[in-house]
Write an enzyme that holds these catalytic residues in place. Structure first.
Site, PDB file in Angstrom:
ATOM      1  N   HIS A  44       0.832  -1.198   0.000  1.00  0.00           N
ATOM      2  CA  HIS A  44       0.000   0.000   0.000  1.00  0.00           C
ATOM      3  C   HIS A  44       0.868   1.250   0.000  1.00  0.00           C
ATOM      4  CE1 HIS A  44      -3.906  -2.062   1.625  1.00  0.00           C
ATOM      5  NE2 HIS A  44      -3.423  -2.638   0.547  1.00  0.00           N
ATOM      6  N   GLU A  46       1.163   3.784   2.004  1.00  0.00           N
ATOM      7  CA  GLU A  46       1.829   4.149   3.259  1.00  0.00           C
ATOM      8  C   GLU A  46       3.116   3.348   3.464  1.00  0.00           C
ATOM      9  OE1 GLU A  46      -2.669   4.028   4.265  1.00  0.00           O
ATOM     10  OE2 GLU A  46      -1.307   3.226   2.750  1.00  0.00           O
ATOM     11  N   CYS A  69      -5.462   1.320   6.422  1.00  0.00           N
ATOM     12  CA  CYS A  69      -6.228   0.115   6.747  1.00  0.00           C
ATOM     13  C   CYS A  69      -5.810  -0.459   8.101  1.00  0.00           C
ATOM     14  CB  CYS A  69      -6.067  -0.934   5.652  1.00  0.00           C
ATOM     15  SG  CYS A  69      -4.383  -1.527   5.405  1.00  0.00           S
ATOM     16  N   CYS A  78      -1.787  -1.316   7.437  1.00  0.00           N
ATOM     17  CA  CYS A  78      -0.809  -0.230   7.324  1.00  0.00           C
ATOM     18  C   CYS A  78      -0.545   0.457   8.667  1.00  0.00           C
ATOM     19  CB  CYS A  78      -1.283   0.798   6.304  1.00  0.00           C
ATOM     20  SG  CYS A  78      -1.296   0.175   4.614  1.00  0.00           S
ATOM     21  N   SER A 162     -26.053   3.523 -36.501  1.00  0.00           N
ATOM     22  CA  SER A 162     -25.424   4.586 -35.712  1.00  0.00           C
ATOM     23  C   SER A 162     -23.934   4.757 -36.030  1.00  0.00           C
ATOM     24  CB  SER A 162     -25.579   4.282 -34.215  1.00  0.00           C
ATOM     25  OG  SER A 162     -24.939   3.062 -33.887  1.00  0.00           O
ATOM     26  N   ARG A 178     -13.063   3.295 -21.030  1.00  0.00           N
ATOM     27  CA  ARG A 178     -13.229   1.842 -20.917  1.00  0.00           C
ATOM     28  C   ARG A 178     -12.122   1.234 -20.057  1.00  0.00           C
ATOM     29  NH1 ARG A 178     -14.542  -0.456 -27.040  1.00  0.00           N
ATOM     30  NH2 ARG A 178     -16.709   0.299 -27.213  1.00  0.00           N
ATOM     31  N   THR A 216     -32.719 -10.238 -21.670  1.00  0.00           N
ATOM     32  CA  THR A 216     -33.826 -10.784 -20.878  1.00  0.00           C
ATOM     33  C   THR A 216     -34.279 -12.157 -21.356  1.00  0.00           C
ATOM     34  OG1 THR A 216     -34.606  -8.545 -20.387  1.00  0.00           O
ATOM     35  CG2 THR A 216     -36.176 -10.341 -20.041  1.00  0.00           C
ATOM     36  N   GLU A 284     -22.497   1.258 -22.388  1.00  0.00           N
ATOM     37  CA  GLU A 284     -22.617   1.604 -23.804  1.00  0.00           C
ATOM     38  C   GLU A 284     -23.818   0.837 -24.333  1.00  0.00           C
ATOM     39  OE1 GLU A 284     -19.187   1.675 -26.306  1.00  0.00           O
ATOM     40  OE2 GLU A 284     -17.810   1.993 -24.623  1.00  0.00           O
TER      41      GLU A 284
END
Length: 353
Positions: A44, A46, A69, A78, A162, A178, A216, A284
């Site tokens: 981490h 730290e 943490c 940490c 499109s 993304r 679905t 998207e």
């Protein structure tokens, strides 16, 4: 603290599902150690900063963008290293919303006679970890929906065509978003009509985000390019055409969820994604799925690319939502960022709740 925040933002998406954290150790007016968390499972921020400072860390001040943490995960807590290093004061931008930490790190530091000051540049610290914070507080990812539209607010022609409304510059910009995301959500309509890969291209990506397809009634075209890829999750509610076996033969991961008004229960989907440690979800999709998400309060932010073109009145709009009868029921947005991307305008706006 500004330096610690800058360090935190150097972290790549490899920290997922962990938050971005930066740390700076100061003695007098000099920075004697610094670091940031660069990859999940590794040291981490730290710890890196303390090791960088060495013996000079004793009686120094430590600045960190998120509460240290206090629990054992893939790495030790940490706070143990902070106490052992002899740090005199700890400045913390914001409390960690993770229930495993939330205030515990601060309490233990104070119990060990270390002065703790919190609430420094909280807004900036929150901004860099919107996904992690939303998952911890709301039990779902932070949800951004990307939309490419004409100047008259249309996203495709009536027949669904499109390609392409937005410019190549905008499409390259999308790759950055993304790559920052843990998962990309789309609908079966987009998959069947556009046959997209939904991959990160043009920029380096250690791993492709999870691609989630909402379908679905399992109407997906089995020859879709996206189904041939790894890291795909197809979410369905019914299988009237008995396609499930074919999908399993293709080694596509599937998830059956209950229906809500004959559609996938999107709240349940978001809960599932949070349980699998998805912090940031990038959408998207077409007007139906986007409309459902917006109606359910499941869009936090819109990234809209406005192209200097007109598509006309019979083209498809951004959202298929129930018609408003009163203006007071409008969905209010706050502009967060507006900039040019090639010939297009990118508008980053957030839903006001």
């Amino acid at each position: 603290m500004s330096q610690a925040l800058s360090l935190a933002q150097k972290a790549s998406s490899r920290t997922k599902p962990n938050p971005y954290v930066g740390c700076v150790i100061v003695k007098g007016s000099n920075i004697i150690g610094q670091g940031y968390h660069s990859k999940a499972g590794e040291r981490h921020a730290e710890i890196i900063a303390i090791e960088d400072a060495g013996e000079l860390a004793r009686n120094a001040d430590l600045y960190v963008t998120l509460e240290p943490c206090a629990h054992y995960g893939k790495t030790p807590p940490c706070i143990k290293s902070i106490i052992s290093a002899g740090i005199k004061r700890v400045f913390i931008a914001m409390e960690d919303p993770n229930p495993l930490v939330k205030g515990k790190g601060i309490s233990i530091l104070r119990e060990n006679n270390i002065e703790v000051i919190t609430g420094i540049l909280v807004e900036q610290a929150t901004e860099i970890n919107l996904g992690f914070i939303t998952r911890m507080r709301l039990g779902r990812p932070y949800i951004r929906s990307k939309i490419a539209a004409s100047l008259d607010g249309k996203t495709s022609l009536m027949g669904g065509e499109s390609k392409w409304i937005s410019s190549e510059d905008s499409r390259k910009d999308v790759q950055i978003w993304r790559e920052k995301s843990c998962a990309i959500l789309t609908g079966v309509g987009t998959v069947n009509y556009d046959d997209p890969n939904m991959t990160v291209r043009h920029i380096s990506a250690k791993k492709q985000p999870l691609r989630v397809i909402v379908d679905t009634n399992l109407s997906v075209d089995l020859n879709s390019k996206i189904l041939a890829q790894e890291n795909i999750l197809l979410v369905y509610g019914r299988d009237p055409k008995n396609k499930l076996k074919s999908l399993l033969d293709l080694k596509v991961n599937t998830l059956c969820l209950p229906l809500d008004k004959k559609k996938i229960h999107l709240h349940k989907l978001m809960e599932y994604l949070a349980e699998t440690e998805i912090n940031n979800l990038w959408v998207e999709a077409g007007p139906n799925l986007n409309g459902s998400l917006l109606e359910l309060g499941l869009i936090d932010e819109l990234i809209t690319y406005i192209a200097p073109i007109l598509l006309g009145g019979n083209a498809n709009s951004m959202f298929n939502n129930p018609v408003l009868k009163l203006v007071k029921n409008k969905i209010q947005l706050k502009l967060h960022d507006v900039r040019s991307v090639g010939p297009d305008l990118r508008i980053q706006s957030r839903v006001i709740r």
